[in-house]
Design an enzyme around this catalytic site. Structure first.
Site, PDB file in Angstrom:
ATOM      1  N   PHE A 111       0.816  -1.224   0.000  1.00  0.00           N
ATOM      2  CA  PHE A 111       0.000   0.000   0.000  1.00  0.00           C
ATOM      3  C   PHE A 111       0.843   1.265   0.000  1.00  0.00           C
ATOM      4  CE2 PHE A 111      -0.154   2.506   3.909  1.00  0.00           C
ATOM      5  CZ  PHE A 111       0.612   1.749   4.778  1.00  0.00           C
ATOM      6  N   LYS A 112       2.119   1.151   0.331  1.00  0.00           N
ATOM      7  CA  LYS A 112       2.977   2.329   0.353  1.00  0.00           C
ATOM      8  C   LYS A 112       2.996   3.040  -1.009  1.00  0.00           C
ATOM      9  CE  LYS A 112       4.828   1.544   4.560  1.00  0.00           C
ATOM     10  NZ  LYS A 112       4.229   0.303   5.045  1.00  0.00           N
ATOM     11  N   ASP A 113       2.799   2.279  -2.091  1.00  0.00           N
ATOM     12  CA  ASP A 113       2.810   2.894  -3.430  1.00  0.00           C
ATOM     13  C   ASP A 113       1.715   3.945  -3.577  1.00  0.00           C
ATOM     14  OD1 ASP A 113       4.902   1.339  -4.560  1.00  0.00           O
ATOM     15  OD2 ASP A 113       3.521  -0.324  -4.911  1.00  0.00           O
ATOM     16  N   LEU A 116       3.231   7.032  -1.953  1.00  0.00           N
ATOM     17  CA  LEU A 116       4.571   7.433  -2.397  1.00  0.00           C
ATOM     18  C   LEU A 116       4.624   7.778  -3.879  1.00  0.00           C
ATOM     19  CD1 LEU A 116       6.786   5.262  -0.100  1.00  0.00           C
ATOM     20  CD2 LEU A 116       7.027   7.718  -0.470  1.00  0.00           C
TER      21      LEU A 116
END
Ligand SMILES: *Cc1c(COP(=O)(O)O)cnc(C)c1O
Length: 460
Positions: A111-113, A116
């Protein structure tokens, strides 16, 4: 929109300054001076809209004054161009009133994408306008590092240093970072834990001469731009289900779940926010006992959540204390000295009104992967499984329950194999990675050494 620090000693500043600075100069975290508001009809209208359009509507309230509508639209479009799911964050039903919100369809399969990718786009635009270079130093428990590299690798005028705790991330997570071919990407395998890595980032920031000289910036979830981008899926999921949702959030640094609090403060009707932790259960203990106390960090099957000191908890404390910056600053300085903070009853009560917390161990994590697989045929990753385990402990909720599914199972084939006896199929994005050369530097847990390494790589 102007931003303030949770510790009250930093000047108010704009979205682009917040984006490029990360941490406030007084050591606090930035928050909007007041939360933008969405009316129930504005929120209802999000139903059926493209994810990118909802993201634009929400982010534009924060970025006003720093980016034009056209710039923000371009940034959001570019950010989500390389996602596998057309609706970016699809909901899938896994039981009666129980859903997974799949947040792992971006380039690095976590989920960081989602945040970011937006941050990288905004960053290069802000830097192009301001001029000069920036140095990003990120501590990662596994997923932030690769997502930051995917978002920022190859961009002009930016150097990216990523520190991961050596041996404490999965092979896939490590390879996603160390096989980047971009010359502006520098990997450090730190002889220590994630908390040690995060501590070093804070030490580098506190060294203002060094920080200023290299234009040091943070892209960890202390950067408010990430929280802003993560609010969006709380809105889209609620709009899609048409009623208030109980969100269960696999939690480490408290960024993802704090975005749920942010959405609620912006007018979204949110049911309970359930903190799901692994054996690193500091947050669950805090809510139960009223004492925030860090212990030793344990290595678990869900390494991206092997975190004791949750940076973003400071934001929740500041809000729960009625935005009392003096109290927050004193409390955080007490905590950094004694690793322990007894919460005043009013603060604890405010936190409990919004959050519940459940911790699960590796045994329960494996059991949750196996149970979901048996019931639905779906393979979930061990972080999502900590969320599912928390949902099972929670009992019957009055509203639909949405577990945030934070990573693709293929990032954690060993944990999945332990649970169901076989590894998940490998997605195309990971194919061939094992054959690429790795670039990384193993360094001791010593801020002076890290500083030296950064300076030498920057040629300064
Ligand atoms: C980072 C991460 C988490 C924890 O999110 P926080 O915002 O740090 O609480 C959970 N699951 C996965 C897969 C992650 O990468």
């Amino acid at each position: 929109m102007q931003f303030i620090s949770t510790r009250g000693q930093a000047p108010q500043t704009s979205f682009s300054d917040v984006l490029l600075a990360g941490l406030a100069p007084d050591g606090g975290l930035y928050l909007p001076q007041s939360w933008p508001q969405f009316s129930p009809s504005e929120i209802a209208a999000f139903k059926g809209q493209r994810y990118q359009d909802v993201a634009f509507a929400i982010l534009s309230r924060f970025t006003a004054g720093s980016f034009s509508d056209a710039e923000l639209r371009d940034a959001v479009t570019a950010a989500y161009a390389d996602f596998d799911a057309p609706d970016i964050a699809p909901l899938v039903e896994i039981g009666d009133g129980q859903y997974l919100l799949e947040l792992f369809h971006g380039p690095t399969l976590a989920f960081k994408d989602i945040a970011l990718q937006v941050l990288g786009q905004l960053f290069s635009r802000a830097l192009a306008k301001r001029g000069g270079r920036a140095t990003i130093v990120a501590a990662t428990s596994g997923d932030t590092g690769s997502a930051a590299i995917a978002a920022l690798g190859g961009l002009a005028n930016i150097d990216v240093f990523v520190m991961h705790p050596r041996g404490r991330v999965s092979d896939v997570q490590r390879l996603q970072m160390t096989t980047s071919a971009h010359a502006n990407v520098h990997n450090i395998a730190l002889e220590g834990s994630f908390d040690d890595a995060q501590g070093i980032v804070k030490t580098l920031f506190a060294d203002t001469a060094f920080a200023d000289a290299i234009s040091l910036t943070a892209v960890n979830s202390i950067n408010f731009a990430r929280i802003a981008a993560q609010c969006v899926y709380y809105f889209t999921a609620t709009a899609a289900l048409g009623k208030p949702v109980t969100f269960v959030v696999p939690t480490g640094n408290f960024g993802d779940i704090f975005a749920g609090e942010a959405a609620s403060r912006m007018g979204l009707d949110v049911g309970r926010l359930v903190i799901a932790t692994n054996a690193n259960d500091i947050l669950a203990r805090t809510l139960n006992d009223g004492v925030y106390e860090s212990g030793a960090s344990h290595a678990t099957l869900s390494p991206s959540m092997d975190i004791q000191v949750a940076s973003n908890f400071e934001r929740a404390l500041f809000e729960a204390a009625g935005r009392d910056a003096d109290w927050t600053a004193a409390a955080m300085s007490d905590f950094s000295r004694s690793r322990k903070l007894a919460l005043p009853p009013a603060v604890l009560e405010n936190l409990r009104a919004r959050y519940s917390a459940f911790a699960s161990d590796d045994l329960e994590t494996r059991a949750a992967i196996a149970a979901v697989h048996k019931q639905t045929g779906r393979i979930i990753d061990p972080h999502t499984a900590v969320g599912v385990a928390a949902m099972r402990k929670m009992g019957k909720a009055p509203s639909p329950v949405v577990v945030l599914s934070t990573a693709h199972p293929a990032k954690f084939p060993d944990a999945v194999t332990q649970a169901i006896g076989s590894a998940p199929p490998e997605p195309k994005r990971l194919a061939g990675m094992k054959d690429l050369p790795e670039k990384l530097e193993v360094l001791a847990n010593d801020p002076a050494l890290i500083k030296q390494f950064i300076s030498s790589r920057l040629g300064s």
